[in-house]
Design a protein around this motif. Sequence first.
Motif, PDB file in Angstrom:
ATOM      1  N   ASN A   1      58.308  52.918 -12.111  1.00 31.99           N
ATOM      2  CA  ASN A   1      57.065  53.575 -11.684  1.00 31.99           C
ATOM      3  C   ASN A   1      55.879  52.611 -11.609  1.00 31.99           C
ATOM      4  N   ASP A   2      56.053  51.385 -12.114  1.00 36.18           N
ATOM      5  CA  ASP A   2      54.988  50.378 -11.996  1.00 36.18           C
ATOM      6  C   ASP A   2      54.788  49.960 -10.540  1.00 36.18           C
ATOM      7  N   TRP A   3      55.852  50.103  -9.721  1.00 39.40           N
ATOM      8  CA  TRP A   3      55.763  49.753  -8.307  1.00 39.40           C
ATOM      9  C   TRP A   3      55.363  50.990  -7.491  1.00 39.40           C
ATOM     10  N   PRO A   4      54.470  50.818  -6.520  1.00 37.62           N
ATOM     11  CA  PRO A   4      54.211  51.921  -5.586  1.00 37.62           C
ATOM     12  C   PRO A   4      55.499  52.275  -4.843  1.00 37.62           C
ATOM     13  N   ASP A   5      55.725  53.563  -4.571  1.00 37.84           N
ATOM     14  CA  ASP A   5      56.981  54.009  -3.943  1.00 37.84           C
ATOM     15  C   ASP A   5      57.302  53.267  -2.657  1.00 37.84           C
ATOM     16  N   LYS A   6      56.282  53.057  -1.824  1.00 34.22           N
ATOM     17  CA  LYS A   6      56.515  52.431  -0.518  1.00 34.22           C
ATOM     18  C   LYS A   6      56.542  50.899  -0.591  1.00 34.22           C
ATOM     19  N   GLN A   7      56.311  50.344  -1.784  1.00 33.85           N
ATOM     20  CA  GLN A   7      56.303  48.886  -1.913  1.00 33.85           C
ATOM     21  C   GLN A   7      57.242  48.422  -3.021  1.00 33.85           C
ATOM     22  N   ARG A   8      58.175  49.255  -3.378  1.00 30.90           N
ATOM     23  CA  ARG A   8      59.116  48.885  -4.432  1.00 30.90           C
ATOM     24  C   ARG A   8      60.153  47.916  -3.861  1.00 30.90           C
ATOM     25  N   PRO A   9      60.320  46.737  -4.496  1.00 33.92           N
ATOM     26  CA  PRO A   9      61.253  45.735  -3.959  1.00 33.92           C
ATOM     27  C   PRO A   9      62.693  46.207  -3.954  1.00 33.92           C
ATOM     28  N   PHE A  10      63.430  45.680  -3.023  1.00 35.36           N
ATOM     29  CA  PHE A  10      64.842  46.002  -2.916  1.00 35.36           C
ATOM     30  C   PHE A  10      65.611  45.533  -4.151  1.00 35.36           C
ATOM     31  N   SER A  11      65.080  44.521  -4.850  1.00 27.44           N
ATOM     32  CA  SER A  11      65.753  43.997  -6.047  1.00 27.44           C
ATOM     33  C   SER A  11      65.735  44.988  -7.204  1.00 27.44           C
ATOM     34  N   CYS A  12      64.970  46.089  -7.070  1.00 24.16           N
ATOM     35  CA  CYS A  12      64.970  47.143  -8.084  1.00 24.16           C
ATOM     36  C   CYS A  12      66.193  48.053  -7.950  1.00 24.16           C
ATOM     37  N   CYS A  13      66.894  47.957  -6.832  1.00 23.86           N
ATOM     38  CA  CYS A  13      68.005  48.871  -6.563  1.00 23.86           C
ATOM     39  C   CYS A  13      69.310  48.337  -7.141  1.00 23.86           C
ATOM     40  N   HIS A  14      70.092  49.233  -7.707  1.00 22.38           N
ATOM     41  CA  HIS A  14      71.433  48.827  -8.119  1.00 22.38           C
ATOM     42  C   HIS A  14      72.484  49.419  -7.189  1.00 22.38           C
ATOM     43  N   LYS A  15      72.018  50.101  -6.137  1.00 19.03           N
ATOM     44  CA  LYS A  15      72.917  50.540  -5.069  1.00 19.03           C
ATOM     45  C   LYS A  15      72.383  49.986  -3.758  1.00 19.03           C
ATOM     46  N   THR A  16      73.246  49.542  -2.899  1.00 21.36           N
ATOM     47  CA  THR A  16      72.828  48.767  -1.730  1.00 21.36           C
ATOM     48  C   THR A  16      72.370  49.637  -0.563  1.00 21.36           C
ATOM     49  N   GLU A  17      71.303  50.398  -0.806  1.00 26.98           N
ATOM     50  CA  GLU A  17      70.630  51.096   0.278  1.00 26.98           C
ATOM     51  C   GLU A  17      69.379  50.298   0.623  1.00 26.98           C
ATOM     52  N   ARG A  18      69.120  50.143   1.903  1.00 23.00           N
ATOM     53  CA  ARG A  18      68.011  49.282   2.295  1.00 23.00           C
ATOM     54  C   ARG A  18      67.311  49.836   3.528  1.00 23.00           C
ATOM     55  N   ARG A  19      65.999  49.719   3.515  1.00 23.35           N
ATOM     56  CA  ARG A  19      65.228  50.167   4.676  1.00 23.35           C
ATOM     57  C   ARG A  19      64.282  49.038   5.092  1.00 23.35           C
ATOM     58  N   ASP A  20      64.290  48.713   6.354  1.00 22.29           N
ATOM     59  CA  ASP A  20      63.379  47.700   6.860  1.00 22.29           C
ATOM     60  C   ASP A  20      62.033  48.336   7.165  1.00 22.29           C
ATOM     61  N   ALA A  21      60.976  47.643   6.831  1.00 25.59           N
ATOM     62  CA  ALA A  21      59.624  48.142   7.115  1.00 25.59           C
ATOM     63  C   ALA A  21      58.717  46.958   7.383  1.00 25.59           C
ATOM     64  N   LYS A  22      57.609  47.210   8.005  1.00 31.96           N
ATOM     65  CA  LYS A  22      56.669  46.151   8.307  1.00 31.96           C
ATOM     66  C   LYS A  22      55.885  45.770   7.037  1.00 31.96           C
ATOM     67  N   PRO A  23      55.416  44.510   6.935  1.00 32.39           N
ATOM     68  CA  PRO A  23      54.586  44.130   5.803  1.00 32.39           C
ATOM     69  C   PRO A  23      53.349  45.019   5.767  1.00 32.39           C
ATOM     70  N   PRO A  24      52.768  45.313   4.572  1.00 33.42           N
ATOM     71  CA  PRO A  24      53.171  44.713   3.296  1.00 33.42           C
ATOM     72  C   PRO A  24      54.284  45.457   2.593  1.00 33.42           C
ATOM     73  N   GLU A  25      54.890  46.469   3.260  1.00 29.84           N
ATOM     74  CA  GLU A  25      55.897  47.259   2.568  1.00 29.84           C
ATOM     75  C   GLU A  25      57.181  46.469   2.309  1.00 29.84           C
ATOM     76  N   GLY A  26      57.554  45.613   3.213  1.00 29.65           N
ATOM     77  CA  GLY A  26      58.756  44.819   3.030  1.00 29.65           C
ATOM     78  C   GLY A  26      59.985  45.695   2.942  1.00 29.65           C
ATOM     79  N   PHE A  27      60.923  45.348   2.095  1.00 33.25           N
ATOM     80  CA  PHE A  27      62.121  46.141   1.899  1.00 33.25           C
ATOM     81  C   PHE A  27      61.963  46.938   0.611  1.00 33.25           C
ATOM     82  N   HIS A  28      62.318  48.185   0.612  1.00 33.12           N
ATOM     83  CA  HIS A  28      62.195  48.966  -0.605  1.00 33.12           C
ATOM     84  C   HIS A  28      63.373  49.920  -0.757  1.00 33.12           C
ATOM     85  N   CYS A  29      63.548  50.393  -1.992  1.00 34.71           N
ATOM     86  CA  CYS A  29      64.686  51.244  -2.309  1.00 34.71           C
ATOM     87  C   CYS A  29      64.514  52.631  -1.711  1.00 34.71           C
TER      88      CYS A  29
END
Length: 241
Positions: free
Chosen positions: A151-179
Amino acid sequence: METCEARMIKYILFVFNLIFAISGIALIVAGAVVLSDVGEYNHFMEGRILAPPVVLIIAGAIVFIVAFLGCFGAIRESYYLLMAFAVCLLVIFIIELAVGIAAAVYKSDFEVVLRDTLKDSMENYYGSKTDRLAWDNLQVKLECCGVEGPNDWPDKQRPFSCCHKTERRDAKPPEGFHCVQAEPGDDILYSVGCFEKLQMKADSGAKTLIGVGIGIAFVEVIGIILACWLATAIKTRDSKK
């Protein structure tokens, strides 16, 4: 003529120094293992936190060298070499004691500084490549997310490295990849914060260093007593000639 007491102590001290040389290698190995384990996350660690294993590696190298001084002094039955050996052991013992005290004193400071460093670095995640790589490495390897939790990360800016399941969504910066959730209610985030994981790793390393340090310190005290005992026996023998 060599006294029975001096001969006995000489052989005991010689064997002791072989063990002492091995203990020096043990110090080097323990310090190197802890440094490689914790040092991997040095982006979030203060220099003084990484200092104890470095100091113990140096102390281990010195111990290894000093052990040969003790062996040489015992074989030559030199009063001055044996006293120099005892003084060197005392100095090393004091250094190890100081490192242990410093580690205990800075323990509470370490926790405060580590938490603040993690928070500051998190704010720079999308603005600094160094912080981004450090956080991704930290979260993937320690299986954690955020400082205290995801919860320290904003929902739309949570890094993909927080995920332990390989779901991924591409988005434009500053959102980057998030779970994202593959299915409603599917928990795909690491639930433990990285502060807790780093603290556990640092505590584990500290226990290893303390255990090895106490064992070596005990050996050093025995060495000081034996060296002084043999030096006194040699001096007493020489004074009777």
